[in-house]
Write an enzyme that holds these catalytic residues in place. Structure first.
Site, PDB file in Angstrom:
ATOM      1  N   HIS A  70      14.423 -36.430  26.052  1.00 22.97           N
ATOM      2  CA  HIS A  70      13.236 -35.570  26.150  1.00 22.97           C
ATOM      3  C   HIS A  70      13.467 -34.422  27.129  1.00 22.97           C
ATOM      4  O   HIS A  70      13.236 -33.248  26.803  1.00 22.97           O
ATOM      5  CB  HIS A  70      12.038 -36.417  26.604  1.00 22.97           C
ATOM      6  N   GLU A  71      13.927 -34.759  28.324  1.00 27.00           N
ATOM      7  CA  GLU A  71      14.088 -33.746  29.360  1.00 27.00           C
ATOM      8  C   GLU A  71      15.267 -32.814  29.089  1.00 27.00           C
ATOM      9  O   GLU A  71      15.173 -31.596  29.318  1.00 27.00           O
ATOM     10  CB  GLU A  71      14.235 -34.408  30.730  1.00 27.00           C
TER      11      GLU A  71
END
Length: 197
Positions: free
Chosen positions: A19-20
Protein backbone atom coordinates in the site's frame (compact mmCIF):
# COMPACT_ATOMS: atom_id res chain seq x y z
CA UNK A 1 -4.10 -16.52 20.29
CA UNK A 2 -0.33 -16.24 19.79
CA UNK A 3 -0.58 -18.57 16.78
CA UNK A 4 -3.36 -16.42 15.30
CA UNK A 5 -1.27 -13.26 15.67
CA UNK A 6 1.88 -14.84 14.23
CA UNK A 7 0.11 -16.27 11.21
CA UNK A 8 -1.49 -12.86 10.60
CA UNK A 9 1.86 -11.08 10.30
CA UNK A 10 2.78 -12.02 6.68
CA UNK A 11 -0.58 -10.89 5.31
CA UNK A 12 -0.50 -7.76 7.44
CA UNK A 13 3.01 -6.81 6.33
CA UNK A 14 2.13 -7.44 2.67
CA UNK A 15 -0.97 -5.22 2.92
CA UNK A 16 0.90 -2.37 4.64
CA UNK A 17 4.09 -2.46 2.58
CA UNK A 18 2.52 -2.72 -0.87
CA UNK A 19 0.00 0.00 0.00
CA UNK A 20 2.62 2.52 1.07
CA UNK A 21 5.18 1.69 -1.62
CA UNK A 22 2.43 2.12 -4.23
CA UNK A 23 1.78 5.65 -2.94
CA UNK A 24 5.45 6.55 -2.96
CA UNK A 25 6.26 4.98 -6.31
CA UNK A 26 3.28 6.61 -8.03
CA UNK A 27 4.27 9.99 -6.61
CA UNK A 28 7.84 9.38 -7.77
CA UNK A 29 6.67 8.59 -11.31
CA UNK A 30 4.64 11.79 -11.25
CA UNK A 31 7.71 13.85 -10.37
CA UNK A 32 7.75 13.85 -6.57
CA UNK A 33 11.02 12.40 -5.15
CA UNK A 34 10.04 12.97 -1.50
CA UNK A 35 9.18 9.35 -0.66
CA UNK A 36 12.27 8.04 -2.46
CA UNK A 37 14.54 10.47 -0.64
CA UNK A 38 12.92 9.49 2.67
CA UNK A 39 13.75 5.84 2.00
CA UNK A 40 10.11 4.79 1.73
CA UNK A 41 10.35 2.97 -1.60
CA UNK A 42 11.44 -0.16 0.23
CA UNK A 43 9.92 -3.50 1.25
CA UNK A 44 11.33 -3.10 4.77
CA UNK A 45 8.21 -3.18 7.03
CA UNK A 46 9.91 -1.10 9.74
CA UNK A 47 9.88 1.88 7.35
CA UNK A 48 6.11 1.72 6.94
CA UNK A 49 4.66 0.64 10.28
CA UNK A 50 2.77 3.09 12.49
CA UNK A 51 2.87 1.36 15.86
CA UNK A 52 -0.66 2.41 16.92
CA UNK A 53 -2.16 1.51 13.55
CA UNK A 54 -0.27 -1.79 13.58
CA UNK A 55 -1.59 -2.72 17.04
CA UNK A 56 -5.12 -1.77 15.94
CA UNK A 57 -4.77 -4.10 12.95
CA UNK A 58 -3.69 -6.99 15.17
CA UNK A 59 -6.25 -6.38 17.92
CA UNK A 60 -9.27 -4.87 16.14
CA UNK A 61 -8.49 -6.21 12.63
CA UNK A 62 -8.37 -2.76 11.06
CA UNK A 63 -5.76 -0.05 11.21
CA UNK A 64 -3.32 2.04 9.22
CA UNK A 65 0.32 2.44 8.25
CA UNK A 66 2.77 5.34 8.49
CA UNK A 67 1.80 7.77 5.69
CA UNK A 68 4.29 8.16 2.86
CA UNK A 69 5.50 11.80 2.61
CA UNK A 70 4.10 13.43 -0.52
CA UNK A 71 4.81 16.95 -1.80
CA UNK A 72 2.10 18.00 -4.30
CA UNK A 73 4.23 20.99 -5.36
CA UNK A 74 6.18 18.62 -7.60
CA UNK A 75 3.08 17.53 -9.51
CA UNK A 76 2.34 18.97 -12.95
CA UNK A 77 -1.39 18.69 -12.31
CA UNK A 78 -1.82 18.92 -8.54
CA UNK A 79 -5.43 17.76 -8.28
CA UNK A 80 -5.23 14.94 -10.81
CA UNK A 81 -1.91 13.64 -9.53
CA UNK A 82 -3.03 13.80 -5.89
CA UNK A 83 -6.01 11.62 -6.80
CA UNK A 84 -3.77 9.15 -8.67
CA UNK A 85 -1.35 8.90 -5.74
CA UNK A 86 -4.22 8.51 -3.26
CA UNK A 87 -5.84 5.78 -5.34
CA UNK A 88 -2.56 3.90 -5.82
CA UNK A 89 -2.49 2.45 -2.29
CA UNK A 90 -6.05 1.04 -2.08
CA UNK A 91 -5.90 -0.10 -5.72
CA UNK A 92 -2.73 -2.08 -5.01
CA UNK A 93 -4.43 -3.69 -2.01
CA UNK A 94 -7.30 -4.82 -4.21
CA UNK A 95 -4.83 -6.21 -6.78
CA UNK A 96 -3.00 -8.19 -4.07
CA UNK A 97 -6.36 -9.38 -2.72
CA UNK A 98 -7.38 -10.53 -6.20
CA UNK A 99 -4.12 -12.45 -6.67
CA UNK A 100 -4.61 -14.08 -3.25
CA UNK A 101 -8.18 -15.05 -4.14
CA UNK A 102 -7.03 -16.51 -7.47
CA UNK A 103 -4.37 -18.66 -5.79
CA UNK A 104 -6.90 -19.84 -3.19
CA UNK A 105 -9.50 -20.67 -5.85
CA UNK A 106 -7.04 -22.76 -7.89
CA UNK A 107 -7.00 -25.32 -5.09
CA UNK A 108 -3.42 -26.48 -5.47
CA UNK A 109 -2.35 -25.21 -2.03
CA UNK A 110 -2.57 -28.23 0.29
CA UNK A 111 -0.70 -26.84 3.29
CA UNK A 112 -3.19 -25.58 5.89
CA UNK A 113 -0.87 -22.89 7.25
CA UNK A 114 -0.12 -21.49 3.79
CA UNK A 115 -3.82 -21.53 2.92
CA UNK A 116 -4.71 -19.75 6.16
CA UNK A 117 -2.02 -17.14 5.48
CA UNK A 118 -3.46 -16.54 2.01
CA UNK A 119 -6.97 -16.09 3.40
CA UNK A 120 -5.64 -13.61 5.96
CA UNK A 121 -3.68 -11.78 3.24
CA UNK A 122 -6.87 -11.56 1.19
CA UNK A 123 -8.84 -10.17 4.12
CA UNK A 124 -6.24 -7.63 5.27
CA UNK A 125 -5.82 -6.24 1.76
CA UNK A 126 -9.55 -5.84 1.23
CA UNK A 127 -9.88 -4.27 4.68
CA UNK A 128 -7.02 -1.81 4.14
CA UNK A 129 -8.27 -0.92 0.66
CA UNK A 130 -11.82 -0.26 1.85
CA UNK A 131 -10.80 1.51 5.07
CA UNK A 132 -8.49 3.93 3.28
CA UNK A 133 -11.20 4.96 0.83
CA UNK A 134 -13.35 6.37 3.66
CA UNK A 135 -13.55 10.18 3.33
CA UNK A 136 -12.02 10.97 6.72
CA UNK A 137 -8.58 12.57 7.21
CA UNK A 138 -5.88 11.35 7.15
CA UNK A 139 -7.18 8.49 4.97
CA UNK A 140 -6.71 8.40 1.20
CA UNK A 141 -10.42 8.90 0.58
CA UNK A 142 -10.29 12.36 2.14
CA UNK A 143 -7.57 13.47 -0.28
CA UNK A 144 -9.58 12.15 -3.22
CA UNK A 145 -12.71 14.01 -2.08
CA UNK A 146 -10.75 17.22 -1.43
CA UNK A 147 -9.08 17.07 -4.86
CA UNK A 148 -12.45 16.66 -6.58
CA UNK A 149 -13.79 19.83 -4.96
CA UNK A 150 -13.42 23.31 -6.49
CA UNK A 151 -10.39 25.12 -5.04
CA UNK A 152 -12.55 27.29 -2.76
CA UNK A 153 -14.22 24.28 -1.13
CA UNK A 154 -11.02 22.27 -1.17
CA UNK A 155 -9.42 24.99 0.96
CA UNK A 156 -12.36 24.83 3.39
CA UNK A 157 -12.12 21.04 3.52
CA UNK A 158 -8.46 21.15 4.55
CA UNK A 159 -9.14 24.04 6.92
CA UNK A 160 -11.67 21.98 8.88
CA UNK A 161 -10.19 18.52 8.31
CA UNK A 162 -9.12 18.25 11.96
CA UNK A 163 -12.80 18.01 12.91
CA UNK A 164 -13.36 15.22 10.41
CA UNK A 165 -10.30 13.51 11.88
CA UNK A 166 -11.98 13.70 15.30
CA UNK A 167 -15.07 12.07 13.77
CA UNK A 168 -12.89 9.17 12.62
CA UNK A 169 -11.32 8.86 16.08
CA UNK A 170 -14.79 8.86 17.66
CA UNK A 171 -15.96 6.15 15.24
CA UNK A 172 -12.94 4.01 16.19
CA UNK A 173 -13.25 4.55 19.96
CA UNK A 174 -16.98 3.75 19.98
CA UNK A 175 -16.43 0.79 17.63
CA UNK A 176 -19.00 2.34 15.27
CA UNK A 177 -16.41 2.08 12.51
CA UNK A 178 -16.96 -1.68 12.50
CA UNK A 179 -20.62 -1.17 11.58
CA UNK A 180 -19.49 0.90 8.59
CA UNK A 181 -16.53 -1.20 7.53
CA UNK A 182 -18.10 -4.61 8.12
CA UNK A 183 -20.77 -4.44 5.37
CA UNK A 184 -18.38 -2.69 2.95
CA UNK A 185 -15.67 -5.32 3.45
CA UNK A 186 -18.16 -8.20 3.13
CA UNK A 187 -19.62 -6.69 -0.04
CA UNK A 188 -16.13 -6.21 -1.50
CA UNK A 189 -15.12 -9.78 -0.62
CA UNK A 190 -18.27 -11.23 -2.19
CA UNK A 191 -17.77 -9.16 -5.34
CA UNK A 192 -14.11 -10.13 -5.56
CA UNK A 193 -14.78 -13.83 -5.06
CA UNK A 194 -17.59 -13.69 -7.62
CA UNK A 195 -15.24 -12.10 -10.18
CA UNK A 196 -12.52 -14.66 -9.44
CA UNK A 197 -14.90 -17.60 -9.64
Amino acid sequence: MLYDKLISLPGLFIAIIFHEVAHGYTAYRLGDPTAKEAGRLTLNPLKHIDIVGFICMLVFRFGWAKPVPINPNYFKNRKRDTILVSLAGPSTNFVVATISALIISMGFIKNDIVMESLVITLWYNVMLGVFNLLPFPPLDGSKIVASLLPVKYEYMFYKYEKYLYLVLVALIITNTIDKILGPLINMSLKLLLKIVS
